[in-house]
Design an enzyme around this catalytic site. Structure first.
Site, mmCIF file in Angstrom:
data_model
loop_
_atom_site.group_PDB
_atom_site.id
_atom_site.type_symbol
_atom_site.label_atom_id
_atom_site.label_comp_id
_atom_site.label_asym_id
_atom_site.label_seq_id
_atom_site.Cartn_x
_atom_site.Cartn_y
_atom_site.Cartn_z
ATOM 1 N N GLU A 12 1.113 -1.085 -0.194
ATOM 2 C CA GLU A 12 0.052 -0.227 -0.090
ATOM 3 C C GLU A 12 1.197 1.440 0.045
ATOM 4 O O GLU A 12 2.022 1.252 0.838
ATOM 5 C CB GLU A 12 -1.165 0.114 0.976
ATOM 6 C CG GLU A 12 -1.369 -1.373 1.576
ATOM 7 C CD GLU A 12 -2.530 -1.048 0.105
ATOM 8 O OE1 GLU A 12 -3.344 -0.578 -0.168
ATOM 9 O OE2 GLU A 12 -3.687 -2.418 -0.182
ATOM 10 N N HIS A 37 -8.045 -3.142 0.268
ATOM 11 C CA HIS A 37 -6.762 -1.945 0.380
ATOM 12 C C HIS A 37 -6.238 -2.463 1.185
ATOM 13 O O HIS A 37 -5.480 -1.027 1.347
ATOM 14 C CB HIS A 37 -7.193 -0.666 0.058
ATOM 15 C CG HIS A 37 -8.417 -0.215 -1.555
ATOM 16 N ND1 HIS A 37 -7.331 -0.713 -2.545
ATOM 17 C CD2 HIS A 37 -9.183 -0.463 -2.280
ATOM 18 C CE1 HIS A 37 -8.350 -0.503 -3.582
ATOM 19 N NE2 HIS A 37 -9.254 -0.943 -3.421
#
Length: 688
Positions: free
Chosen positions: A43, A213
């Site tokens: 990420e 995510h």
């Protein structure tokens, strides 16, 4: 119920696959090449304001270890990374990833994170006995279990981590250069394009667990998808690799470029001694204790004696031979001592078995020279003065400790057979050093390095039998200095000696022009027709210097003395062959050839960091050109300038007889990097 059964039978409805409790799923599976798969999903920082931002930085580094035989996740790695370029996260990034500002503030930099990740990998290698392969290989065995990395798309390892390591100049682990793109494998195996990771999971009947995510949750779900594909019969193979592969195109260009690199490496490590000749080995075998203290700080500026030395008599005939031997100077440069000292050039018969003192002097001189020198008559170092001192030194035969203080002198034997002047070999044209180790021969200092700063045209030489008109200036147990003003040498008919201006430049090597005879005629050793008396040589002693002296480069200094008001220059005496306007000094330099044979491209680092603004050269072929492959050539411009500077200096030092002033010669010695240490050493008189 009957309708659902019919629909499932026709394939209209897919049933969610559930792994049995025993852990042995049903269905036939192919034997996998890799026993373990490490799934990573980074990420990074992101924005949605529509502005152009710099490349993203990793803020979450997760990884999970999947066993391809059981489908279990045996180990996990997770760390938050502190961004350096943009330490404040945007609101969009916080909402999308769920990572808070406090978490990244308490995180570690990417460099430390990579170090922790490598420790985790090393621990797995010890516990699970796994190893990484660059490409497809044989299936895993019981002894060695192969492992590969898996990502969803090439962005994680091929874009995000790759370019961030380049910007921050971090060393990326080698095992991260190859991976399996699960999205591409999914598309090839199922023959359909997935709609993201969550869409691919839904298509195979797996519900997404956790938060989307989130790096660790995405890695776990990607591992579940990989396990599902393995059970369905998919064979996992490496899809992308950043490892350099030698191209098969243009083998001649590659061979030519390889030869060029070898020549450059040979130029940077000059004077590499590979194997001395038979004559050198004979000389070296007698002086094992003298090899560690054989070079002085001026070992590349004055001449040395090797082979047959010139006697003191018959100077006029020798001067004639010198004048006719200058056109015979060789200009071929070489980097190997074996190539320079040809074993076919045998020494004279009188030097086949020299005495011990001769061997010491010859060994030291041959070590410091770069070309074989059979005759040395006069010092090749031009003093930075305009006038010779009008004092004379008388010394006895045991004044070697005092004579060891003077440098750049000519060594002549006390007595030796006169050679045949018709067979005099040519004089070498390199920078060589004077040997001061022979304690059994008479030393005659010639033209000292530091003399009085007066008009050089009033040069006077004193005959040997003028001691009655001398007044004692200095007297010591080993030497006596007399004032000999007014005396004039009857055999000296030399014209005024004019020196060129010394321009502040690191390389001061100049070639002799047609005016060499006039220069040599100035030497009192050659102009005198009689043999010198070894007990009282008319020489001019230089001022004693300290054993260790640090000389600083003065950019505005010249050969002219500070006391003189005018300095006459004769450009015909010495002609400079060094291009003072070097191409890299003006900012223009020809780019080197890359590994694929093309002319490299000059670029400048624009990203922030320690190398911001530095220029470098790389392959002109872009990474995203499909028809061509980048050779990966990279070199800093500063490194290339140093290599070319060393090569330029070495070529000039081996192409011609070098004249340099004492100040600039020390600068020349300090700028060049020789494999032999040019550090200050003990003088010959202090070695015993």
């Amino acid at each position: 119920m009957a309708t659902k059964r019919l629909a499932r039978r026709l394939g209209l409805i897919r049933r969610k696959s559930v792994t049995p409790a025993s852990g042995n799923p049903g269905g036939s599976r192919l034997k996998q090449l890799y026993a373990y798969l490490i799934v990573v999903d980074f990420e990074s920082t992101c924005w949605n304001d529509g502005k152009h931002h710099s490349s993203p930085e990793i803020i979450e580094f997760p990884a999970v270890l999947l066993n391809t035989a059981t489908g279990e996740i045996e180990s996990e790695f997770h760390a938050y990374v502190q961004p350096q370029e943009h330490p404040i996260l945007s609101e969009f990034c916080t909402e999308l990833t769920g990572i808070k500002q406090v978490q990244v503030d308490e995180g570690v930099p990417l460099k430390i994170c990579l170090s922790q990740f490598c420790k985790w990998i090393h621990k797995l290698q010890q516990q699970q006995t796994i190893s990484f392969a660059a490409g497809d290989s044989e299936p895993s065995t019981s002894e060695v279990k192969l492992c590969a990395f898996v990502t969803w798309s090439d962005w994680d390892l091929g874009v995000c981590l790759e370019y961030e390591c380049r910007r921050k100049q971090l060393l990326k682990p080698v095992f991260l250069n190859s991976w399996i793109d699960l999205r591409a494998t999914y598309r090839l195996f199922y023959k359909r394009k997935p709609k993201g990771l969550s869409g691919a999971l839904q298509e195979v009947g797996i519900e997404f667990s956790g938060r989307e995510h989130s790096g660790l949750d995405d890695s776990r779900n990607t591992a579940l998808l990989a396990w599902k594909m393995i059970r369905d019969g998919c064979l996992m193979k490496i899809t992308r690799s950043l490892n350099k592969v030698l191209t098969k195109k243009n083998p001649k260009i590659l061979a030519r470029n390889l030869g060029t690199d070898q020549v450059e490496e040979a130029a940077t490590c000059n004077m590499s001694i590979q194997g001395p000749s038979i004559y050198q080995k004979e000389l070296q075998s007698t002086v094992n204790a003298e090899e560690n203290a054989q070079m002085n700080s001026v070992c590349v500026n004055s001449s040395c004696i090797k082979g047959q030395l010139q006697p003191k008599s018959n100077m006029k005939a020798d001067l004639y031979n010198i004048r006719h031997s200058f056109p015979l100077f060789t200009t071929k440069s070489s980097t190997s001592v074996d190539q320079l000292h040809s074993p076919t050039l045998n020494p004279p018969l009188t030097m086949q078995k020299p005495s011990k003192s001769d061997q010491l002097a010859l060994n030291d001189s041959s070590k410091s020279s770069t070309l074989n020198s059979n005759l040395v008559l006069v010092s090749t170092t031009i003093p930075s003065v305009n006038h010779v001192s009008d004092v004379e030194m008388g010394h006895t035969f045991d004044c070697l400790p005092m004579l060891a203080e003077w440098e750049d002198v000519v060594l002549l034997p006390a007595s030796q057979a006169e050679p045949d002047t018709d067979c005099m070999p040519p004089v070498s044209d390199t920078n060589v050093s004077t040997s001061l180790n022979s304690a059994e021969r008479s030393l005659v200092p010639e033209e000292p390095e530091t003399l009085s700063y007066e008009n050089f045209e009033d040069l006077q030489e004193t005959p040997q039998n003028s001691e009655t008109s001398k007044s004692i200036v200095y007297k010591s147990p080993h030497s006596t200095v007399y004032d000999v003003k007014g005396a004039k040498h009857p055999g000296s008919d030399a014209s005024a000696f004019k020196l060129p201006k010394c321009k502040p430049f690191p390389f001061t090597s100049v070639h002799a022009s047609a005016a060499y005879p006039s220069v040599l005629r100035k030497d009192p050793l050659l102009s005198g027709g009689t043999k010198r008396n070894s007990l009282s040589p008319p020489a001019s002693p230089r001022t004693k210097r300290q054993t260790f002296t640090i000389h600083e480069e003065k950019p505005t200094s010249s050969i002219c003395s500070p006391g003189t008001t005018s300095c006459r220059v004769s450009p015909s005496v010495l002609t400079s062959t060094v291009n003072l306007q070097e191409p890299w000094k003006t900012g223009k330099m020809t780019p080197p050839l890359c590994k694929c044979g093309r002319r490299s491209k000059r670029l400048i680092v624009s990203n922030n960091g320690p190398n911001h603004g530095k220029a470098f050269y790389c392959c002109p072929v872009g990474k995203y050109q499909q028809d061509r492959k980048c050779c990966g050539y990279f070199k800093w411009e500063q490194t290339l300038q140093k290599e070319r500077t060393n090569g330029k200096a070495l070529s000039h030092s081996s192409e011609g007889l070098t004249f340099s002033s004492p100040e600039t010669s020390r600068i020349h010695d300090r700028n060049l990097s020789f494999p032999i240490k040019n550090s200050l050493r003990l003088r010959p008189s202090m070695r015993h």
